[in-house]
Design a protein around this motif. Structure first.
Motif, PDB file in Angstrom:
ATOM      1  N   ASN A  57     -59.805 -30.263  -9.642  1.00  0.00           N
ATOM      2  CA  ASN A  57     -60.525 -29.412 -10.529  1.00  0.00           C
ATOM      3  C   ASN A  57     -59.718 -28.254 -11.141  1.00  0.00           C
ATOM      4  N   ASP A  58     -58.709 -27.596 -10.149  1.00  0.00           N
ATOM      5  CA  ASP A  58     -57.939 -26.759 -10.908  1.00  0.00           C
ATOM      6  C   ASP A  58     -57.061 -27.260 -11.896  1.00  0.00           C
ATOM      7  N   ILE A  59     -56.623 -28.482 -11.701  1.00  0.00           N
ATOM      8  CA  ILE A  59     -55.677 -29.259 -12.563  1.00  0.00           C
ATOM      9  C   ILE A  59     -56.396 -29.177 -14.070  1.00  0.00           C
ATOM     10  N   GLY A  60     -57.502 -29.574 -14.004  1.00  0.00           N
ATOM     11  CA  GLY A  60     -58.146 -29.485 -15.187  1.00  0.00           C
ATOM     12  C   GLY A  60     -58.394 -28.296 -15.850  1.00  0.00           C
ATOM     13  N   THR A  61     -58.650 -27.151 -15.309  1.00  0.00           N
ATOM     14  CA  THR A  61     -58.730 -25.913 -15.908  1.00  0.00           C
ATOM     15  C   THR A  61     -57.380 -25.469 -16.299  1.00  0.00           C
ATOM     16  N   LEU A  62     -56.344 -25.759 -15.943  1.00  0.00           N
ATOM     17  CA  LEU A  62     -54.965 -25.653 -16.170  1.00  0.00           C
ATOM     18  C   LEU A  62     -54.728 -26.464 -17.347  1.00  0.00           C
ATOM     19  N   LEU A  63     -55.011 -27.393 -17.401  1.00  0.00           N
ATOM     20  CA  LEU A  63     -54.762 -28.357 -18.758  1.00  0.00           C
ATOM     21  C   LEU A  63     -55.413 -27.896 -19.780  1.00  0.00           C
TER      22      LEU A  63
END
Length: 272
Positions: free
Chosen positions: A75-81
């Motif tokens: 979920n955090d990866i999606g926010t980062l991307l």
């Protein structure tokens, strides 16, 4: 196969989920999951409706893999991307700091294990010179090796090693000073005729047992066994009799009397 698939994506033909899975080393199930949560969605479709991944999609997948390797939740990866560059950089800096703290924590754990391993093997994490400086000129560093040879497979040695692993020279100095003070009181009590079994003698015996407890948990029964060892082992006998003539036998006697007062029959005491 891999180069052909990459060429197809570059040429604009796109790659199927199976081809991408083989190319980047993830499962088809993972790719479907990433698609379902909106993390990486194929940008193109075939005429028959099959989804295809483009070069840009592959690049996003590789970024996902890098972040996942760092332990960042999906979920955090999606926010980062999807975040602006400045926000993504700040988030990555936080992740980096957290990762560094994890590395430092693991290093501390590794160092502690190294000390415990060394302590179990050597018995004390002090040089021979440091041992003599702390425990006195009568101290023989070889005693620790002899103790390891004699008791190295026991639970008490393991407990002793665990405690020794966390001790510095200053800690050992404090223990040595406490033991010296107690030995001086024992010698004075013997010299002035304190009778085994008296309240004063029992209190001294309990303090002696407690001093053993700085190395490992010592029951009254085990204390009796130690008292026997003091009286029969030439090394121990010489140590205590050098402090005060006859102290070894008297110490064994006050240990036995105190054990009896605490419900242990000295004659049948065992190392339990």
């Amino acid at each position: 196969m891999t180069n052909r698939a990459l060429d197809d994506a570059t040429a604009g033909d796109g790659l199927t989920v199976g081809a991408v899975a083989s190319l980047v080393g993830v499962t088809i199930r993972a790719l479907h999951h990433w698609d379902a949560i909106g993390l990486v969605r194929p940008s193109e479709r075939t005429d028959t409706g099959y989804r295809l991944y483009t070069v840009a999609d592959l690049a996003r997948i590789h970024r996902v893999l890098v972040y996942r390797e760092l332990g960042i939740p999906l979920n955090d990866i999606g926010t980062l991307l999807d975040a602006p560059a400045t926000d993504a950089t700040a988030s990555l800096c936080r992740q980096r700091d957290q990762l560094r703290e994890r590395v430092a924590h693991l290093q501390r754990m590794s160092d502690a294990l190294d000390r415990m391993i060394e302590a179990r093997q050597s018995g004390i994490l002090l040089s021979a010179e440091e041992q003599v400086a702390i425990f006195g000129q009568h101290w023989q560093p070889s005693w620790v090796e002899q103790a390891h040879d004699r008791w190295g497979d026991t639970a008490q040695w393991a407990q002793y090693a665990e405690r020794a692993a966390g001790r510095t020279a200053e800690h050992w100095q404090q223990i040595a000073e406490s033991v010296d003070a107690l030995n001086a009181e024992l010698a004075e009590a013997h010299r002035t005729g304190v009778v085994p079994g008296s309240d004063q003698a029992n209190a001294l015996a309990e303090r002696h047992r407690a001093s053993i407890g700085s190395y490992f948990d010592c029951t009254h029964s085990m204390h009796v066994c130690l008292g026997r060892t003091y009286a029969t082992d030439p090394g121990f006998a010489a140590f205590y009799d050098d402090i005060e003539t006859g102290l070894t036998t008297w110490l064994r006697d006050i240990i036995d009397a105190n054990a009896r007062a605490n419900g242990v029959t000295p004659e049948s005491a065992a190392w339990v």
